[in-house]
Design a protein around this motif. Sequence first.
Motif, short mmCIF file in Angstrom:
data_model
loop_
_atom_site.label_atom_id
_atom_site.label_comp_id
_atom_site.label_asym_id
_atom_site.label_seq_id
_atom_site.Cartn_x
_atom_site.Cartn_y
_atom_site.Cartn_z
N GLN A 18 -85.71 24.27 -12.10
CA GLN A 18 -85.52 24.93 -13.40
C GLN A 18 -84.04 25.08 -13.77
O GLN A 18 -83.68 24.96 -14.93
CB GLN A 18 -86.21 26.28 -13.38
N THR A 40 -74.12 40.48 -20.81
CA THR A 40 -74.30 41.18 -22.08
C THR A 40 -75.72 41.69 -22.11
O THR A 40 -76.64 40.94 -21.81
CB THR A 40 -74.09 40.18 -23.25
N PRO A 42 -78.65 44.33 -24.29
CA PRO A 42 -78.88 45.18 -25.45
C PRO A 42 -79.13 46.62 -25.01
O PRO A 42 -79.72 46.85 -23.95
CB PRO A 42 -80.14 44.57 -26.06
N ASP A 90 -86.61 37.59 -22.98
CA ASP A 90 -86.00 38.27 -21.83
C ASP A 90 -86.97 38.49 -20.68
O ASP A 90 -86.87 39.47 -19.95
CB ASP A 90 -85.31 39.58 -22.26
N TYR A 153 -95.35 26.79 -0.94
CA TYR A 153 -96.00 28.02 -1.42
C TYR A 153 -97.07 28.38 -0.40
O TYR A 153 -97.85 27.51 0.01
CB TYR A 153 -96.72 27.78 -2.75
N ASP A 225 -92.01 34.26 -21.05
CA ASP A 225 -92.65 35.19 -20.12
C ASP A 225 -92.75 36.59 -20.73
O ASP A 225 -93.57 37.40 -20.27
CB ASP A 225 -91.85 35.28 -18.81
N GLY A 235 -97.64 25.13 -12.81
CA GLY A 235 -96.36 24.70 -13.38
C GLY A 235 -96.32 24.81 -14.89
O GLY A 235 -95.77 23.94 -15.57
N GLY A 237 -95.44 27.88 -16.75
CA GLY A 237 -94.70 29.00 -17.35
C GLY A 237 -93.50 28.58 -18.18
O GLY A 237 -93.35 28.96 -19.34
N MET A 238 -92.63 27.77 -17.60
CA MET A 238 -91.44 27.36 -18.35
C MET A 238 -91.85 26.44 -19.50
O MET A 238 -91.30 26.52 -20.60
CB MET A 238 -90.47 26.63 -17.42
N ASN A 239 -92.83 25.59 -19.23
CA ASN A 239 -93.31 24.70 -20.30
C ASN A 239 -93.83 25.51 -21.48
O ASN A 239 -93.51 25.22 -22.64
CB ASN A 239 -94.41 23.79 -19.75
C1 LIG Z 1 -91.88 30.69 -7.81
C2 LIG Z 1 -92.01 30.24 -9.25
C3 LIG Z 1 -92.22 28.89 -9.54
C4 LIG Z 1 -92.36 28.45 -10.85
N1 LIG Z 1 -92.58 27.12 -11.11
C5 LIG Z 1 -92.72 26.70 -12.38
C6 LIG Z 1 -92.96 25.31 -12.69
O1 LIG Z 1 -93.06 24.48 -11.79
N2 LIG Z 1 -93.08 24.94 -13.99
C7 LIG Z 1 -92.99 25.84 -15.02
O2 LIG Z 1 -93.11 25.44 -16.19
N3 LIG Z 1 -92.77 27.16 -14.76
C8 LIG Z 1 -92.64 27.60 -13.48
N4 LIG Z 1 -92.42 28.94 -13.22
C9 LIG Z 1 -92.39 29.89 -14.34
C10 LIG Z 1 -91.04 29.92 -15.03
O3 LIG Z 1 -90.01 30.17 -14.12
C11 LIG Z 1 -91.05 31.01 -16.12
O4 LIG Z 1 -92.23 30.93 -16.86
C12 LIG Z 1 -89.86 30.82 -17.07
O5 LIG Z 1 -88.65 31.04 -16.38
C13 LIG Z 1 -89.93 31.82 -18.24
O6 LIG Z 1 -88.78 31.65 -19.03
P1 LIG Z 1 -88.23 32.84 -19.94
O7 LIG Z 1 -86.99 32.32 -20.56
O8 LIG Z 1 -89.33 33.33 -20.81
O9 LIG Z 1 -87.90 34.01 -18.94
P2 LIG Z 1 -86.84 34.06 -17.75
O10 LIG Z 1 -86.66 32.72 -17.12
O11 LIG Z 1 -87.25 35.19 -16.88
O12 LIG Z 1 -85.48 34.37 -18.49
C14 LIG Z 1 -85.21 35.65 -19.03
C15 LIG Z 1 -83.71 35.84 -19.11
O13 LIG Z 1 -83.46 37.07 -19.79
C16 LIG Z 1 -82.49 37.77 -19.06
N5 LIG Z 1 -82.71 39.22 -19.31
C17 LIG Z 1 -83.83 39.94 -19.03
N6 LIG Z 1 -83.66 41.22 -19.43
C18 LIG Z 1 -82.43 41.29 -19.97
C19 LIG Z 1 -81.67 42.36 -20.54
N7 LIG Z 1 -82.16 43.59 -20.67
N8 LIG Z 1 -80.42 42.07 -20.99
C20 LIG Z 1 -79.91 40.82 -20.89
N9 LIG Z 1 -80.58 39.79 -20.34
C21 LIG Z 1 -81.82 40.02 -19.89
C22 LIG Z 1 -82.69 37.41 -17.61
O14 LIG Z 1 -81.51 37.62 -16.87
C23 LIG Z 1 -83.03 35.92 -17.75
O15 LIG Z 1 -81.87 35.13 -17.77
C24 LIG Z 1 -92.28 29.41 -11.92
C25 LIG Z 1 -92.07 30.76 -11.62
C26 LIG Z 1 -91.95 31.20 -10.30
C27 LIG Z 1 -91.76 32.67 -10.01
#
Ligand SMILES: Cc1cc2nc3c(=O)[nH]c(=O)nc-3n(C[C@H](O)[C@H](O)[C@H](O)COP(=O)(O)OP(=O)(O)OC[C@H]3O[C@@H](n4cnc5c(N)ncnc54)[C@H](O)[C@@H]3O)c2cc1C
Length: 510
Positions: A18, A40, A42, A90, A153, A225, A235, A237-239
């Motif tokens: 990732q 930074t 909020p 976030d 895993y 998320d 796999g 979540g990020m997608n």
């Molecule tokens: C072990 C594991 C394996 C995974 N494998 C896969 C995979 O193979 N394929 C896939 O698609 N997904 C996978 N995922 C899921 C994927 O990592 C998440 O779904 C994805 O990262 C979600 O992205 P996001 O940007 O919504 O949230 P996040 O990646 O959690 O990003 C949120 C960001 O917001 C920031 N943040 C949070 N609160 C605050 C705040 N108050 N102030 C400032 N910044 C803040 C955090 O620091 C972070 O940088 C996996 C997850 C895990 C735990």
Amino acid sequence: MSARYPFELNEIKAALHQGAIQDIFIDSMTPLGVEVERSTRPTSIELSKDESELTDPTSHPVCVTLQKLGKSEDESREEIIHAKFVVGGDGARSWTRKQLDITMDGEQSNSTWGVVDLTADTDFPDVRNKTFIHSNHGSVIFVPREKDRIRIYVQLEANDVIDPVSGRVDKEKIGPEQILKTAQKALEPYKVIRKSEFLWWTIYSVGQRVASQFSIKNRVFIAGDACHTHSPKAGQGMNASINDSRNLAWKISLVVRGWADMSLLSTYESERRKFALDLIAFDKMWAALVCGKPLTVPSSNGVSPDHFLKTFQTDFTTGVEIHYQPSVAVNDRNQELAVGLVLGKRVPPHKLMRAADACPFELQDLLPSDCLFKLLVFTGDFSDPLQQARVESMVTDMQKPESFLNRYATPENPRFDVITISKGQKYEFGFLRLPTLLRSHWSKVFIDDTDATGSFGGGGYLYLHYLYYGVGSEGALVAVRPDGYVGAIAPLDRVEVLDAYFASFMKIAA
Ligand SMILES: Cc1cc2nc3c(=O)[nH]c(=O)nc-3n(C[C@H](O)[C@H](O)[C@H](O)COP(=O)(O)OP(=O)(O)OC[C@H]3O[C@@H](n4cnc5c(N)ncnc54)[C@H](O)[C@@H]3O)c2cc1C
């Protein structure tokens, strides 16, 4: 499977982690002058209650206070931003979601997993394949990583890792050594011996939940998320998170540019929340299969490898099956004119023959998320006088002042990109014969033929693209949204169907 890239591993035979994917985004933002500000956070968010302000797309009804952390207290400062829109991406414990009092509906899953990244000596033959192992000592998943790394895993006993008071994972209770030991037991008689330090490890127990709302007043949104949590085993979540943002970005962008009405923004929640609910349903089924026992003689209700593989190899996991329901952004008429271009689904990948230079070209590469609607014009056979007359009459309709092409765009502010797909053979087809509206550039005209080597297009079988897209000889007009999803379909002699589709959310171009 119909995904453009029907595999999980890249050319070095490893899943791209990732962090590397995030770097690709960050690197492509830099030349555009966009950067991620770290350190930074909020501290407050306020949304105006004034209806006239909320419905005025030019107003700035959201006030966010940011705290910019410096190396010391003195260097920290506060910044107040008045925004038109705010998106909270976030993460699972989203601050934005909590501030907006949006609840998460669903439950905590009862399975807990440990994950370790390492390099290992092993005689397990499938170590360089993504592998799911069902054993009587729990399930194990192998994911090959870059260089010689592997990710493992391991299913854990909840009692061994969950703090009974907080109900949360307690990382003090178990570490990477124990996670590896559990994997080693499940993998017997194969050996997995650690060769390196643990490169990374974690323990998680995931809730299968969806946010009750994805937006407040279409001014503050949550994505990724922050709106849906589920197990990472498929796999997705990020997608899913990237696709939330992709769905929302063009809508906000069109509203900010003054091209579209605010009502378009409601389709973000209707489209993506429905998808999130489907994802949780899939995840529940998938997680139960992953955690199941192997199919053996004493355990005849265990999970069969065939059933397991078939469940995973669906177009749901590739994202191709995502299907948005009818709304202002997805029309529900004339599907029969192009059955392979499903209203509310992404345009499937397909190579076309470019008319001007007989080069094969992937249609999806002509559909970038650049805020323009793409108009696919299937002209049929332009050398047939009857069809030529039909196409010319359609062009006349499109050039009328009341046509969507003139109401919602101007030559200085184009909002549509016309891509023409004709029937014809490369040695005979003269693309300059087409009306100029259908050939804004030589690279935008395609024909239904194979390339010189016959390496695609069915070895000389004419009209293959029309067959693939399910378009008949009478042709069709297909409006594709800026995110690559099919929005509307019309017969060539009913341009007014597209006029009505765009009128439901577009604003007249100044
Ligand atoms: C072990 C594991 C394996 C995974 N494998 C896969 C995979 O193979 N394929 C896939 O698609 N997904 C996978 N995922 C899921 C994927 O990592 C998440 O779904 C994805 O990262 C979600 O992205 P996001 O940007 O919504 O949230 P996040 O990646 O959690 O990003 C949120 C960001 O917001 C920031 N943040 C949070 N609160 C605050 C705040 N108050 N102030 C400032 N910044 C803040 C955090 O620091 C972070 O940088 C996996 C997850 C895990 C735990």
